[in-house]
Design an enzyme around this catalytic site. Structure first.
Site, short mmCIF file in Angstrom:
data_model
loop_
_atom_site.label_atom_id
_atom_site.label_comp_id
_atom_site.label_asym_id
_atom_site.label_seq_id
_atom_site.Cartn_x
_atom_site.Cartn_y
_atom_site.Cartn_z
CE LYS A 94 2.27 10.49 7.60
NZ LYS A 94 1.24 9.54 8.03
CE LYS A 113 10.27 8.64 8.70
NZ LYS A 113 9.50 8.69 7.47
P1 NAD Z 1 8.91 -0.22 4.73
O1 NAD Z 1 10.27 -0.27 5.32
O2 NAD Z 1 7.93 -1.30 5.00
O3 NAD Z 1 9.03 -0.11 3.11
C1 NAD Z 1 10.04 0.61 2.45
C2 NAD Z 1 10.45 -0.15 1.21
O4 NAD Z 1 11.45 0.64 0.53
C3 NAD Z 1 11.09 -1.52 1.51
O5 NAD Z 1 10.44 -2.52 0.76
C4 NAD Z 1 12.55 -1.35 1.08
O6 NAD Z 1 13.13 -2.52 0.55
C5 NAD Z 1 12.42 -0.27 0.02
N1 NAD Z 1 13.66 0.48 -0.20
C6 NAD Z 1 14.47 1.07 0.71
N2 NAD Z 1 15.50 1.69 0.11
C7 NAD Z 1 15.34 1.48 -1.22
C8 NAD Z 1 16.08 1.86 -2.38
N3 NAD Z 1 17.23 2.55 -2.28
N4 NAD Z 1 15.62 1.47 -3.59
C9 NAD Z 1 14.47 0.74 -3.70
N5 NAD Z 1 13.74 0.36 -2.64
C10 NAD Z 1 14.17 0.72 -1.42
O7 NAD Z 1 8.32 1.20 5.15
P2 NAD Z 1 6.77 1.64 5.15
O8 NAD Z 1 6.15 1.36 6.47
O9 NAD Z 1 6.15 1.16 3.88
O10 NAD Z 1 6.96 3.24 5.08
C11 NAD Z 1 7.27 3.92 3.88
C12 NAD Z 1 7.02 5.41 4.11
O11 NAD Z 1 5.64 5.62 4.41
C13 NAD Z 1 7.83 5.97 5.30
O12 NAD Z 1 8.27 7.26 4.98
C14 NAD Z 1 6.81 5.98 6.42
O13 NAD Z 1 7.12 6.97 7.40
C15 NAD Z 1 5.53 6.29 5.66
N6 NAD Z 1 4.28 5.82 6.30
C16 NAD Z 1 4.20 4.59 6.87
C17 NAD Z 1 2.99 4.18 7.43
C18 NAD Z 1 2.81 2.81 8.05
O14 NAD Z 1 1.78 2.59 8.73
N7 NAD Z 1 3.71 1.87 7.86
C19 NAD Z 1 1.87 5.02 7.40
C20 NAD Z 1 1.99 6.26 6.78
C21 NAD Z 1 3.20 6.66 6.23
#
Ligand code: NAD
Length: 296
Positions: free
Chosen positions: A171, A240
């Site tokens: 990744k 990150k």
């Molecule tokens: P985001 O911030 O939209 O979602 C994260 C969620 O986690 C939020 O709803 C938040 O409230 C929740 N959260 C945080 N701490 C928490 C806790 N202690 N307990 C319960 N819930 C908690 O982030 P995202 O864009 O969905 O990304 C999530 C992961 O996926 C990251 O590691 C990111 O790097 C990866 N990712 C993101 C994308 C993208 O296009 N957005 C693509 C591939 C991978």
């Protein structure tokens, strides 16, 4: 199967909703944001009261959380997954995590007889909605095979990479390529516009030429509209990911000059206050320096 799903934001939300919509697996959801939970319970998931509540009784417990420190807190912290998970259950992390953190959590789970899979995803929010995302998985093959029915309910491309941590390494390589492509796209579009080219025609030419890429397509769609908020993939998360790739390069003594330059560009955009904007907002660095925009 019973699934505990923790973290239903931009990526976890659509993945969780696809499990509910496209399979008979029962999903119990926990997120700190009640609106995010509601978007899943509206479709038939149940709402868990806590991380422990989402963990207990699930065959598979999954997390999709922003930063390695969030995954650490939710797994190893007080009231975390480790304290509630038991024999026969599997823990799968869908976040883009640090390889060192994956190993740390995996070792703590293994000491309790629990198998962990690192299973980061790629394809963005569009791929997550359409269930076309790729999932690259590290960890024991048997646990992978057992988890396949759940993973396939929200992904068209599930690939077993090897031992725990290999999914995360794959990744980080992928995302470094995507962000370097985006940085090159920002430079290229700005050069073209500065040379007096029509940005729409330039994008059309590149879309059918050797400079094209998935990253270019996604980047140019957002950049030409100047739509950097709300983020599809936040700049803070992209920064990150690239930090983690550079850290892996340090660990393995592999030079990464393109990745380093792009990371610095992201840092400049964050210093401009754009960390919460979309990762394509790196274009604003060029636009600010040159005092001109790349727009339709
Ligand atoms: P985001 O911030 O939209 O979602 C994260 C969620 O986690 C939020 O709803 C938040 O409230 C929740 N959260 C945080 N701490 C928490 C806790 N202690 N307990 C319960 N819930 C908690 O982030 P995202 O864009 O969905 O990304 C999530 C992961 O996926 C990251 O590691 C990111 O790097 C990866 N990712 C993101 C994308 C993208 O296009 N957005 C693509 C591939 C991978």
């Amino acid at each position: 199967m019973k699934v505990g799903f923790i973290g239903v934001g931009n990526m976890g939300g659509p993945m969780c909703r696809n499990i509910v919509k496209r399979s008979n697996h029962q999903v119990n959801v926990f997120d700190l944001n009640p609106a995010a939970v509601k978007s899943c319970t509206d479709l038939g998931a149940t709402a868990a009261k806590s991380v422990a509540d989402a963990t207990r009784g699930a065959d598979v417990v999954m997390t999709s959380l922003p930063m390695p420190r969030d995954v650490e807190a939710v797994t190893l912290g007080d009231g975390g997954i480790l304290a509630s998970i038991g024999p026969g259950q599997t823990y799968i992390d869908l976040s883009t995590n640090a390889p060192s953190m994956v190993k740390k959590i995996g070792a703590a789970m293994a000491a309790k007889g629990i198998t962990m899979l690192d299973a980061p995803v790629s394809g963005g929010t569009v791929g997550a909605e359409a269930a076309t995302i790729a999932i690259m998985v590290g960890g024991e093959k048997k646990a992978f095979d057992d988890a396949l029915p759940v993973l396939k309910s929200f992904s068209a491309n599930v690939i077993h990479m090897g031992a725990l941590g290999t999914g995360t390494a794959a990744k980080l390589v992928n995302n470094m390529l995507a962000f370097c492509n985006m940085a090159a796209a920002a430079e290229g579009l700005m050069l073209g516009v500065s040379a007096g080219l029509d940005p729409e025609k330039l994008v059309e030419v590149i879309a059918n030429s050797s400079g094209n890429s998935n990253a270019f397509k996604m980047f140019s769609q957002r950049a030409l509209k100047g739509q950097f908020t709300p983020p599809s993939f936040a700049l803070d998360l992209a920064h990150k990911d690239l930090h983690l790739a550079l850290e892996l390069g340090d660990e393995l003594d592999v030079p990464l000059p393109q990745g380093t330059a792009t990371h610095n560009l992201q840092r400049m955009a964050r210093r401009m206050g754009l960390g919460g904007a979309d990762s394509s907002a790196i274009l604003s660095v060029y636009e600010t320096v040159l005092g001109r925009t790349v727009r339709l």
